[in-house]
Write a protein that holds these residues in place. Structure first.
Motif, PDB file in Angstrom:
ATOM      1  N   TYR A   1      34.959  43.901  21.112  1.00  0.00           N
ATOM      2  CA  TYR A   1      34.168  42.848  20.470  1.00  0.00           C
ATOM      3  C   TYR A   1      32.735  43.315  20.234  1.00  0.00           C
ATOM      4  CZ  TYR A   1      37.995  39.574  21.416  1.00  0.00           C
ATOM      5  OH  TYR A   1      39.209  38.934  21.436  1.00  0.00           O
ATOM      6  N   SER A   2      32.237  44.113  21.175  1.00  0.00           N
ATOM      7  CA  SER A   2      30.890  44.667  21.006  1.00  0.00           C
ATOM      8  C   SER A   2      30.843  45.606  19.806  1.00  0.00           C
ATOM      9  CB  SER A   2      30.465  45.407  22.271  1.00  0.00           C
ATOM     10  OG  SER A   2      29.224  46.047  22.103  1.00  0.00           O
ATOM     11  N   ALA A   3      31.848  46.491  19.700  1.00  0.00           N
ATOM     12  CA  ALA A   3      31.895  47.450  18.595  1.00  0.00           C
ATOM     13  C   ALA A   3      32.067  46.754  17.250  1.00  0.00           C
ATOM     14  CB  ALA A   3      33.040  48.440  18.819  1.00  0.00           C
ATOM     15  N   LEU A   4      32.793  45.634  17.251  1.00  0.00           N
ATOM     16  CA  LEU A   4      33.026  44.898  15.995  1.00  0.00           C
ATOM     17  C   LEU A   4      31.869  43.960  15.663  1.00  0.00           C
ATOM     18  CD1 LEU A   4      36.811  43.954  16.419  1.00  0.00           C
ATOM     19  CD2 LEU A   4      35.840  45.659  14.856  1.00  0.00           C
ATOM     20  N   GLY A   5      30.906  43.835  16.579  1.00  0.00           N
ATOM     21  CA  GLY A   5      29.760  42.965  16.329  1.00  0.00           C
ATOM     22  C   GLY A   5      30.072  41.488  16.479  1.00  0.00           C
ATOM     23  N   GLU A   6      31.129  41.165  17.176  1.00  0.00           N
ATOM     24  CA  GLU A   6      31.510  39.762  17.397  1.00  0.00           C
ATOM     25  C   GLU A   6      30.835  39.294  18.689  1.00  0.00           C
ATOM     26  OE1 GLU A   6      35.662  38.882  16.971  1.00  0.00           O
ATOM     27  OE2 GLU A   6      35.913  40.328  15.331  1.00  0.00           O
ATOM     28  N   THR A   7      29.576  38.903  18.552  1.00  0.00           N
ATOM     29  CA  THR A   7      28.701  38.632  19.695  1.00  0.00           C
ATOM     30  C   THR A   7      29.223  37.522  20.607  1.00  0.00           C
ATOM     31  OG1 THR A   7      26.807  39.303  18.329  1.00  0.00           O
ATOM     32  CG2 THR A   7      26.331  38.133  20.393  1.00  0.00           C
ATOM     33  N   ALA A   8      29.662  36.420  20.018  1.00  0.00           N
ATOM     34  CA  ALA A   8      30.121  35.281  20.827  1.00  0.00           C
ATOM     35  C   ALA A   8      31.314  35.672  21.692  1.00  0.00           C
ATOM     36  CB  ALA A   8      30.481  34.110  19.921  1.00  0.00           C
ATOM     37  N   LYS A   9      32.281  36.368  21.078  1.00  0.00           N
ATOM     38  CA  LYS A   9      33.468  36.796  21.827  1.00  0.00           C
ATOM     39  C   LYS A   9      33.104  37.847  22.876  1.00  0.00           C
ATOM     40  CE  LYS A   9      37.057  35.721  18.443  1.00  0.00           C
ATOM     41  NZ  LYS A   9      38.179  36.247  17.644  1.00  0.00           N
ATOM     42  N   PHE A  10      32.124  38.706  22.532  1.00  0.00           N
ATOM     43  CA  PHE A  10      31.671  39.713  23.489  1.00  0.00           C
ATOM     44  C   PHE A  10      31.092  39.047  24.740  1.00  0.00           C
ATOM     45  CE2 PHE A  10      27.780  41.791  25.082  1.00  0.00           C
ATOM     46  CZ  PHE A  10      28.354  42.889  25.713  1.00  0.00           C
ATOM     47  N   LYS A  11      30.218  38.037  24.539  1.00  0.00           N
ATOM     48  CA  LYS A  11      29.607  37.344  25.671  1.00  0.00           C
ATOM     49  C   LYS A  11      30.652  36.610  26.509  1.00  0.00           C
ATOM     50  CE  LYS A  11      25.030  36.668  23.599  1.00  0.00           C
ATOM     51  NZ  LYS A  11      24.041  35.664  23.100  1.00  0.00           N
ATOM     52  N   GLU A  12      31.609  36.009  25.820  1.00  0.00           N
ATOM     53  CA  GLU A  12      32.688  35.291  26.528  1.00  0.00           C
ATOM     54  C   GLU A  12      33.498  36.246  27.395  1.00  0.00           C
ATOM     55  OE1 GLU A  12      36.799  32.847  25.445  1.00  0.00           O
ATOM     56  OE2 GLU A  12      35.323  33.252  23.871  1.00  0.00           O
ATOM     57  N   MET A  13      33.806  37.408  26.830  1.00  0.00           N
ATOM     58  CA  MET A  13      34.622  38.375  27.575  1.00  0.00           C
ATOM     59  C   MET A  13      33.810  39.040  28.679  1.00  0.00           C
ATOM     60  SD  MET A  13      37.709  39.122  27.843  1.00  0.00           S
ATOM     61  CE  MET A  13      38.123  38.137  26.396  1.00  0.00           C
ATOM     62  N   ARG A  14      32.508  39.220  28.458  1.00  0.00           N
ATOM     63  CA  ARG A  14      31.664  39.781  29.511  1.00  0.00           C
ATOM     64  C   ARG A  14      31.629  38.846  30.724  1.00  0.00           C
ATOM     65  NH1 ARG A  14      25.505  40.948  28.057  1.00  0.00           N
ATOM     66  NH2 ARG A  14      25.496  38.659  28.023  1.00  0.00           N
ATOM     67  N   ALA A  15      31.555  37.560  30.462  1.00  0.00           N
ATOM     68  CA  ALA A  15      31.582  36.575  31.555  1.00  0.00           C
ATOM     69  C   ALA A  15      32.922  36.629  32.277  1.00  0.00           C
ATOM     70  CB  ALA A  15      31.325  35.179  30.999  1.00  0.00           C
ATOM     71  N   LYS A  16      33.992  36.846  31.521  1.00  0.00           N
ATOM     72  CA  LYS A  16      35.325  36.948  32.109  1.00  0.00           C
ATOM     73  C   LYS A  16      35.414  38.175  33.014  1.00  0.00           C
ATOM     74  CE  LYS A  16      39.793  35.978  32.409  1.00  0.00           C
ATOM     75  NZ  LYS A  16      40.275  34.783  33.127  1.00  0.00           N
ATOM     76  N   VAL A  17      34.883  39.296  32.540  1.00  0.00           N
ATOM     77  CA  VAL A  17      34.889  40.534  33.328  1.00  0.00           C
ATOM     78  C   VAL A  17      34.114  40.346  34.629  1.00  0.00           C
ATOM     79  CG1 VAL A  17      34.018  42.907  33.424  1.00  0.00           C
ATOM     80  CG2 VAL A  17      35.226  42.108  31.386  1.00  0.00           C
ATOM     81  N   GLU A  18      32.946  39.721  34.545  1.00  0.00           N
ATOM     82  CA  GLU A  18      32.117  39.495  35.723  1.00  0.00           C
ATOM     83  C   GLU A  18      32.828  38.590  36.739  1.00  0.00           C
ATOM     84  OE1 GLU A  18      28.521  37.991  34.042  1.00  0.00           O
ATOM     85  OE2 GLU A  18      27.764  39.980  33.464  1.00  0.00           O
ATOM     86  N   ALA A  19      33.532  37.584  36.221  1.00  0.00           N
ATOM     87  CA  ALA A  19      34.258  36.664  37.103  1.00  0.00           C
ATOM     88  C   ALA A  19      35.402  37.370  37.822  1.00  0.00           C
ATOM     89  CB  ALA A  19      34.803  35.483  36.285  1.00  0.00           C
ATOM     90  N   ILE A  20      36.117  38.231  37.095  1.00  0.00           N
ATOM     91  CA  ILE A  20      37.236  38.974  37.708  1.00  0.00           C
ATOM     92  C   ILE A  20      36.700  39.923  38.764  1.00  0.00           C
ATOM     93  CG2 ILE A  20      39.048  40.681  37.294  1.00  0.00           C
ATOM     94  CD1 ILE A  20      39.361  39.500  34.467  1.00  0.00           C
ATOM     95  N   GLU A  21      35.602  40.611  38.469  1.00  0.00           N
ATOM     96  CA  GLU A  21      35.015  41.566  39.422  1.00  0.00           C
ATOM     97  C   GLU A  21      34.487  40.845  40.660  1.00  0.00           C
ATOM     98  OE1 GLU A  21      33.533  45.248  36.572  1.00  0.00           O
ATOM     99  OE2 GLU A  21      32.185  43.547  36.899  1.00  0.00           O
ATOM    100  N   ALA A  22      33.879  39.681  40.462  1.00  0.00           N
ATOM    101  CA  ALA A  22      33.349  38.923  41.589  1.00  0.00           C
ATOM    102  C   ALA A  22      34.483  38.444  42.489  1.00  0.00           C
ATOM    103  CB  ALA A  22      32.547  37.726  41.088  1.00  0.00           C
ATOM    104  N   SER A  23      35.575  38.001  41.859  1.00  0.00           N
ATOM    105  CA  SER A  23      36.732  37.542  42.605  1.00  0.00           C
ATOM    106  C   SER A  23      37.348  38.679  43.429  1.00  0.00           C
ATOM    107  CB  SER A  23      37.774  36.950  41.667  1.00  0.00           C
ATOM    108  OG  SER A  23      38.931  36.566  42.373  1.00  0.00           O
ATOM    109  N   ALA A  24      37.432  39.861  42.798  1.00  0.00           N
ATOM    110  CA  ALA A  24      37.991  41.033  43.479  1.00  0.00           C
ATOM    111  C   ALA A  24      37.112  41.451  44.662  1.00  0.00           C
ATOM    112  CB  ALA A  24      38.159  42.189  42.511  1.00  0.00           C
ATOM    113  N   ALA A  25      35.791  41.363  44.478  1.00  0.00           N
ATOM    114  CA  ALA A  25      34.863  41.735  45.558  1.00  0.00           C
ATOM    115  C   ALA A  25      34.949  40.754  46.712  1.00  0.00           C
ATOM    116  CB  ALA A  25      33.441  41.773  45.021  1.00  0.00           C
ATOM    117  N   GLY A  26      35.208  39.477  46.394  1.00  0.00           N
ATOM    118  CA  GLY A  26      35.323  38.452  47.436  1.00  0.00           C
ATOM    119  C   GLY A  26      36.555  38.602  48.267  1.00  0.00           C
ATOM    120  N   ASN A  27      37.614  39.202  47.685  1.00  0.00           N
ATOM    121  CA  ASN A  27      38.854  39.404  48.415  1.00  0.00           C
ATOM    122  C   ASN A  27      38.804  40.691  49.235  1.00  0.00           C
ATOM    123  OD1 ASN A  27      39.961  37.075  47.346  1.00  0.00           O
ATOM    124  ND2 ASN A  27      40.823  38.125  45.565  1.00  0.00           N
TER     125      ASN A  27
END
Length: 428
Positions: free
Chosen positions: A402-428
């Motif tokens: 999404y970043s490479a395609l310049g789709e900013t809104a989708k990029f931000k949404e997916m970045r938040a998703k990545v951060e949430a998955i990483e935070a969840s993994a760190a908590g476990n």
């Protein structure tokens, strides 16, 4: 003179018989006093006279020896092995005599030993102490050779340890005795929870259904363990560098069961472990012909094709796997990986271009091709993330696309998703 010699011989025999009985009585007395150390010493003394004992006294000796070595559950593993052997000797002897005086009591002792070792083995297996579990299950099998499943449990425990030498010994015993490991499974649906539950036997299940606590009873035969046993024998041989033995074990099994898909896949796995990908591929293709509705087979062929650099064929196999199983997450992941694999060549060509008008035109064409690759991969990555919402690799790849395609809104949404998955993994 002759009469005198005969009398002396009778006296000697009488004296020996008296000594034998005294030694056996000493064992019996020590056991009654729970003095198992003295009982074992008395066993050693009496054993020296075993050859001259009559069958009746010998049977009693075998029984008392087993008791002394078992030591009311305190005997060592080596003692228990001897106790089992002594009970076997007792049963053989009394069977030949036609009089089972001590066999019944010996059977009770065996049951006690079995229960003790079975409890110990199950607890060890639960605690992942697989070495102790393997030895325990082996002991139970030795006590009751008709219960061959305990030898199978010993083999499974040894593999988990891993103790491949012991596992190989157990598996070879199972293979040579023709062990299949099939058993009936009795299930029914719990009326209250709606979940299917298993029962120890048919009577228990039928009683619960009759009491209306369960419904929808089913009788099913479990899968045979033949393929697993032969596969593990072969893989252990491969790990020991005994490739010919590994292939020989597979060939014997497949000759007896030529239509067994499990054995076919096991043989393919052996070739893969040996590094022979061509033979692995040929066997996998044979398996897909026998079982065309198996998504995993199609997926594995896709992996092979991708490793061999044949992207088109890999995509075909992955798509076939998905058509069979629309929820095959790894197939979606790998499809995207194969598609995006074409990006490297495009980028390399883009970087090699100059600044002429023709080069600029070619650059724009290549850029469009790369964008198309991204768009082609997106649906598969999105589906993979939908099916497994903790799929970090899919989420990161989508974020970068999404970043490479310049789709900013989708990029931000997916970045938040990545951060949430990483935070969840760190908590476990």
């Amino acid at each position: 003179m002759k009469k005198l010699m005969t009398l002396m011989l009778l006296l000697a025999m009488s004296s020996m018989s008296f000594a034998q009985k005294n030694e056996v009585k000493a064992i019996e007395k020590a056991i009654k006093n729970a003095n198992y150390g003295d009982a074992k010493s008395a066993v050693a003394s009496a054993e020296a006279l075993l050859g001259s004992m009559d069958d009746k006294l010998k049977a009693k000796f075998y029984y008392l020896k087993a008791q002394a070595l078992y030591a009311d559950g305190q005997g060592s593993d080596a003692n228990i092995d001897e106790a089992i052997e002594s009970i076997d000797n007792l049963k053989t002897l009394e069977s030949e005599m036609g009089k089972l005086k001590y066999t019944s009591e010996a059977n009770k002792m065996t049951t006690d030993m079995m229960n003790a070792y079975l409890t110990k083995a199950n607890k060890a297996f639960t605690n992942k102490n697989f070495k102790v579990a393997a030895k325990g299950f082996e002991k139970v099998y030795k006590m009751s050779p008709k219960d061959t499943m305990y030898l199978y449990y010993a083999a499974s425990s040894a593999v988990s340890e891993p103790d491949y030498d012991a596992a190989l010994d157990y598996y070879l015993q199972l293979k040579n005795m023709g062990y299949r490991g099939e058993r009936m499974l009795y299930t029914a649906v719990n009326v209250e929870t709606g979940k299917e539950e298993s029962f120890g036997d048919k009577n228990q299940r039928d009683f619960s259904v009759k009491a209306k606590l369960h419904k929808d009873p089913k009788d099913e035969k479990s899968e045979a363990k033949t393929a697993e046993i032969v596969k593990n024998i072969a893989l252990i041989y491969v790990s020991q560098g005994e490739n010919e033995k590994a292939l020989g074990a597979m060939a014997d099994a497949r000759a007896e069961n030529p239509d067994d898909i499990g054995l076919l896949l096991s043989e393919a796995n052996v070739y893969l472990k040996m590094g022979n990908k061509e033979k692995f591929k040929a066997l996998m293709e044979e398996a897909t012909e026998k079982d065309p509705g198996n998504a995993e087979l199609q997926y594995n062929l896709g992996v092979l094709a991708a490793e061999g650099g044949n992207a088109d064929q890999a995509i075909k196999y992955y798509e076939k796997a998905i058509s069979i199983n629309p929820n095959y997450v790894d197939a979606y992941n790998n499809l995207a990986v194969v598609i995006l694999g074409g990006e490297a060549a495009i980028v390399e060509e883009m970087n090699g271009l100059g600044t002429s008008a023709a080069d600029n035109k070619k650059y724009d064409e290549l850029k469009a091709q790369r964008s198309q690759l991204y768009h082609d991969a997106i649906p598969y990555l999105e589906k993979a993330l939908e099916l497994r919402n903790t799929n970090l690799d899919a989420a990161k790849t989508l974020m970068n696309i999404y970043s490479a395609l310049g789709e900013t809104a989708k990029f931000k949404e997916m970045r938040a998703k990545v951060e949430a998955i990483e935070a969840s993994a760190a908590g476990n």
